[in-house]
Design a protein around this motif. Structure first.
Motif, mmCIF file in Angstrom:
data_model
loop_
_atom_site.group_PDB
_atom_site.id
_atom_site.type_symbol
_atom_site.label_atom_id
_atom_site.label_comp_id
_atom_site.label_asym_id
_atom_site.label_seq_id
_atom_site.Cartn_x
_atom_site.Cartn_y
_atom_site.Cartn_z
ATOM 1 N N ASP A 115 0.806 -0.991 -0.030
ATOM 2 C CA ASP A 115 -0.099 0.097 0.021
ATOM 3 C C ASP A 115 0.940 1.338 0.052
ATOM 4 O OD1 ASP A 115 0.837 0.441 2.507
ATOM 5 O OD2 ASP A 115 -1.257 0.279 3.340
ATOM 6 N N LEU A 116 0.246 2.612 0.122
ATOM 7 C CA LEU A 116 0.895 3.608 -0.056
ATOM 8 C C LEU A 116 2.175 3.796 0.971
ATOM 9 C CD1 LEU A 116 -1.897 6.190 -0.523
ATOM 10 C CD2 LEU A 116 -0.549 5.008 -2.175
ATOM 11 N N ASP A 117 1.998 2.892 2.251
ATOM 12 C CA ASP A 117 3.078 3.199 3.428
ATOM 13 C C ASP A 117 3.845 2.101 3.299
ATOM 14 O OD1 ASP A 117 2.548 5.658 5.110
ATOM 15 O OD2 ASP A 117 0.751 5.068 4.302
ATOM 16 N N GLY A 118 3.758 1.029 2.473
ATOM 17 C CA GLY A 118 4.699 -0.291 2.468
ATOM 18 C C GLY A 118 4.039 -1.344 3.015
ATOM 19 N N HIS A 119 2.857 -1.253 3.708
ATOM 20 C CA HIS A 119 2.275 -2.318 4.148
ATOM 21 C C HIS A 119 2.095 -3.604 3.304
ATOM 22 C CE1 HIS A 119 1.806 -0.366 8.005
ATOM 23 N NE2 HIS A 119 1.302 0.734 7.463
ATOM 24 N N VAL A 120 2.445 -4.597 3.249
ATOM 25 C CA VAL A 120 2.534 -5.797 2.242
ATOM 26 C C VAL A 120 1.074 -6.502 2.513
ATOM 27 C CG1 VAL A 120 3.520 -7.939 1.297
ATOM 28 C CG2 VAL A 120 5.020 -5.877 2.286
ATOM 29 N N TRP A 121 0.392 -6.712 1.255
ATOM 30 C CA TRP A 121 -0.788 -7.526 1.271
ATOM 31 C C TRP A 121 -0.506 -8.731 0.121
ATOM 32 C CZ3 TRP A 121 -5.697 -6.711 3.624
ATOM 33 C CH2 TRP A 121 -5.810 -5.608 4.401
ATOM 34 N N GLU A 122 -1.168 -9.827 0.364
ATOM 35 C CA GLU A 122 -1.183 -10.869 -0.185
ATOM 36 C C GLU A 122 -2.675 -11.046 -0.841
ATOM 37 O OE1 GLU A 122 -0.389 -15.723 -0.152
ATOM 38 O OE2 GLU A 122 -0.950 -14.657 1.517
ATOM 39 N N VAL A 123 -2.742 -11.278 -1.947
ATOM 40 C CA VAL A 123 -4.319 -11.465 -2.706
ATOM 41 C C VAL A 123 -4.226 -13.059 -3.015
ATOM 42 C CG1 VAL A 123 -6.094 -10.909 -4.379
ATOM 43 C CG2 VAL A 123 -4.493 -9.169 -3.330
ATOM 44 N N ALA A 124 -4.920 -13.655 -2.555
ATOM 45 C CA ALA A 124 -4.918 -15.253 -2.823
ATOM 46 C C ALA A 124 -6.068 -16.110 -2.912
ATOM 47 C CB ALA A 124 -4.025 -15.794 -1.381
ATOM 48 N N HIS A 125 -5.966 -17.187 -3.774
ATOM 49 C CA HIS A 125 -7.007 -17.976 -3.763
ATOM 50 C C HIS A 125 -6.334 -19.322 -3.383
ATOM 51 C CE1 HIS A 125 -10.110 -20.754 -5.034
ATOM 52 N NE2 HIS A 125 -9.227 -21.282 -5.833
#
Length: 142
Positions: A115-125
């Protein structure tokens, strides 16, 4: 302690910009206190709080907050075909793609963005953990 996470708070540089990022992904902001933005999720709330405010709450210098902490947040979807469009939406909203959508060794289909602050998100199936009809995730499925 009961086995649940109630509130996930992300320290952000610009609350308004970060709120707009998550709203661009389709999340709805809850009315609330000035200085904190909240998005109700399934069973939890995601809060956005200023880096300076969180550092003050913790009693540490602001510069001590930051960098990849080894934690990722995950958003699971019902089908593999949903992963790439969500990554594209995150990128269009100002996020940065860290790993494009693709198969992973354990049989799932994933991608990562920051995100804008570098927080890491995984999008997963995860084909082995079917979501509830509401979209809730549980290891092993519903």
């Amino acid at each position: 302690m009961e086995p649940r996470v109630s509130l996930i708070t992300l320290a952000v540089k610009d609350i308004a910009a970060s709120a707009a990022f998550y709203e661009a992904l389709g999340w709805e902001r809850e009315p609330g206190n000035e200085g904190v933005v909240a998005f109700n999720l399934l069973g939890q709330t995601l809060g956005l709080y200023s880096r300076a405010g969180l550092a003050e709450d913790l009693g540490i210098p602001e510069e001590a907050i930051g960098g990849f902490s080894g934690i990722t947040l995950a958003h699971n979807v019902r089908t593999a075909e949903e992963v790439a469009p969500l990554l594209a939406a995150a990128e269009e909203a100002g996020g940065r793609i860290l790993r494009p959508a693709g198969e992973v060794f354990w049989g799932g289909f994933i991608g990562y963005f920051a995100d804008l602050d570098g927080h890491v998100w995984e999008v997963a199936h995860n084909p082995f953990s079917e979501l509830s009809k509401e979209g809730a995730f549980r290891w092993g499925g519903y």
